[in-house]
Design a protein around this motif. Structure first.
Motif, short mmCIF file in Angstrom:
data_model
loop_
_atom_site.label_atom_id
_atom_site.label_comp_id
_atom_site.label_asym_id
_atom_site.label_seq_id
_atom_site.Cartn_x
_atom_site.Cartn_y
_atom_site.Cartn_z
N ALA A 115 0.82 -1.21 0.00
CA ALA A 115 0.00 0.00 0.00
C ALA A 115 0.85 1.26 0.00
CB ALA A 115 -0.93 0.00 1.21
N ARG A 116 1.98 1.24 0.70
CA ARG A 116 2.82 2.44 0.77
C ARG A 116 3.42 2.78 -0.59
NH1 ARG A 116 6.91 0.82 5.34
NH2 ARG A 116 6.82 -1.06 4.04
N ILE A 117 3.96 1.77 -1.27
CA ILE A 117 4.55 2.01 -2.58
C ILE A 117 3.47 2.42 -3.58
CG2 ILE A 117 5.84 0.99 -4.48
CD1 ILE A 117 7.49 1.43 -1.98
N ARG A 118 2.34 1.74 -3.51
CA ARG A 118 1.25 2.05 -4.44
C ARG A 118 0.74 3.47 -4.23
NH1 ARG A 118 -1.54 -2.25 -3.47
NH2 ARG A 118 -3.10 -1.30 -2.11
N THR A 119 0.64 3.88 -2.97
CA THR A 119 0.19 5.25 -2.67
C THR A 119 1.19 6.29 -3.17
OG1 THR A 119 -1.02 4.47 -0.72
CG2 THR A 119 -0.48 6.82 -0.82
N ALA A 120 2.47 6.01 -2.99
CA ALA A 120 3.50 6.96 -3.42
C ALA A 120 3.48 7.14 -4.94
CB ALA A 120 4.87 6.49 -2.96
N ILE A 121 3.34 6.03 -5.66
CA ILE A 121 3.33 6.12 -7.12
C ILE A 121 2.05 6.80 -7.60
CG2 ILE A 121 3.40 4.80 -9.26
CD1 ILE A 121 5.00 2.68 -7.80
N ALA A 122 0.92 6.45 -6.97
CA ALA A 122 -0.35 7.09 -7.35
C ALA A 122 -0.30 8.59 -7.08
CB ALA A 122 -1.50 6.45 -6.58
N SER A 123 0.35 8.97 -5.99
CA SER A 123 0.48 10.39 -5.67
C SER A 123 1.29 11.12 -6.74
CB SER A 123 1.14 10.56 -4.30
OG SER A 123 1.34 11.92 -4.00
N LYS A 124 2.33 10.46 -7.24
CA LYS A 124 3.14 11.07 -8.29
C LYS A 124 2.30 11.34 -9.54
CE LYS A 124 5.65 8.68 -11.07
NZ LYS A 124 6.67 7.79 -11.69
N PHE A 125 1.49 10.37 -9.93
CA PHE A 125 0.64 10.57 -11.11
C PHE A 125 -0.46 11.59 -10.83
CE2 PHE A 125 2.57 6.56 -12.42
CZ PHE A 125 2.77 6.78 -13.77
N GLY A 126 -0.94 11.64 -9.58
CA GLY A 126 -1.95 12.63 -9.23
C GLY A 126 -1.41 14.05 -9.33
N HIS A 127 -0.18 14.25 -8.84
CA HIS A 127 0.44 15.58 -8.96
C HIS A 127 0.68 15.93 -10.43
CE1 HIS A 127 0.87 16.31 -4.75
NE2 HIS A 127 1.65 15.27 -4.54
N ARG A 128 1.06 14.94 -11.21
CA ARG A 128 1.29 15.18 -12.64
C ARG A 128 -0.01 15.60 -13.32
NH1 ARG A 128 1.14 11.69 -17.21
NH2 ARG A 128 2.58 12.31 -18.86
N ARG A 129 -1.09 14.94 -12.96
CA ARG A 129 -2.40 15.31 -13.52
C ARG A 129 -2.78 16.73 -13.13
NH1 ARG A 129 -8.13 12.45 -11.63
NH2 ARG A 129 -9.48 14.20 -12.17
#
Length: 303
Positions: free
Chosen positions: A211-225
């Protein structure tokens, strides 16, 4: 009317700045702890309780005052959530940053900030930043430092523009439509919908069982969006305000507060449709139009 906005740039931190970033975060957390123990959320009350207890920190006093102010804001927001019945956690500042409205100087293209008694550190400002803060009537109110960004809060009191007519702004999912009885113009934002759909599809494809890695990567794409959509809105709103100033037209914005309630679960709409509509950045479009209009003295009318 005073208009406020910020200008930011990247910078390279030194050891003294990195130390102050961590010290400031710890002072904020200590002030939050003291406020929770004494049920204090006002700036005045928290200052009386916290200031002397922050004396052991090796930091200029101006940062202690701003740390207490930031903690008071966090506690006030928590108190408001509790009063409204929202579940809350014990607040804790995680991100390292340094905020101050005292003790800094801008000289010869450098921001000079105190790092210890009798010692200052100079941060070179970019040409763009210098051009913005050198405009007539612009005053620098405060600065914020993170590990790689410098943000300056600036303000000016522009003269109000006397307008001869008005234009309405209709915010839609795929466009911004601006016009009146004489002319109408549409700004295409369909790319923002494609960006949102692509981001959702990428995040949904994650299969890593962490969950931690998945959240970090999802956050990166969210900021990019957010950055990509914000850039599209910036280009459109900048043109809208510039043309309105040129034609001396006040901007009229419709009040669509609460529109999210139309797309809740159980309203008989599909999941994809609700997701698409709830990703609509109508609030960001309004925010950009309002602050850009205030900065040039253009009237904004809300209906």
């Amino acid at each position: 009317m005073l208009a406020v906005k910020s200008v930011w740039q990247y910078y390279v931190p030194v050891g003294d700045v990195l130390r102050l970033l961590d010290v400031f975060r710890r002072m904020v957390n200590d002030s939050i702890r003291i406020g929770l123990l004494n049920d204090a959320s006002s700036l005045r009350g928290l200052s009386f309780l916290s200031y002397n207890q922050l004396a052991h920190y090796d930091s200029p006093s101006c940062y202690k005052l701003c740390a207490i102010s930031r903690a008071a804001g966090i506690l006030a927001a928590r108190k408001k959530s509790v009063r409204r019945g929202f579940p809350t956690r014990t607040p804790y500042a995680v991100r390292q940053q340094l905020v101050s409205c005292y003790g800094f100087k801008i000289e010869n293209g450098y921001l000079r900030i105190p790092v210890s008694r009798g010692k200052r550190h100079s941060i070179a400002l970019t040409r763009h930043t210098v051009e913005i803060i050198s405009q007539p009537g612009v005053k620098v109110r405060s600065f914020t430092l993170t590990q790689n960004r410098l943000s300056l809060s600036i303000a000016r009191d522009p003269p109000m523009i006397e307008c001869a007519s008005t234009i309405g702004v209709d915010r839609n999912l795929r466009n911004l439509t601006v016009g009146n009885d004489d002319h109408t113009r549409k700004y295409d934002l369909s790319k923002s919908v494609r960006i949102a759909n692509t981001t959702v599809r990428i995040v949904a494809s994650f299969t890593r069982d962490d969950a931690r890695i998945r959240t970090a990567i999802a956050s990166k794409f969210g900021h990019r969006r957010t950055d990509r959509v914000g850039h599209l809105l910036h280009a459109a709103t900048k043109t809208i305000v510039a043309l309105a100033v040129q034609r001396r037209e006040a901007i009229v914005l419709e009040n669509i507060e609460g529109i999210r309630s139309l797309y809740r679960k159980g309203n008989g709409q599909g999941r994809k449709y609700r997701g698409r509509m709830n990703g609509w950045s109508f609030g960001e479009a309004q925010r950009q139009i309002e602050y850009k209009a205030r900065w040039v003295g253009l009237p904004i009318i809300r209906l």
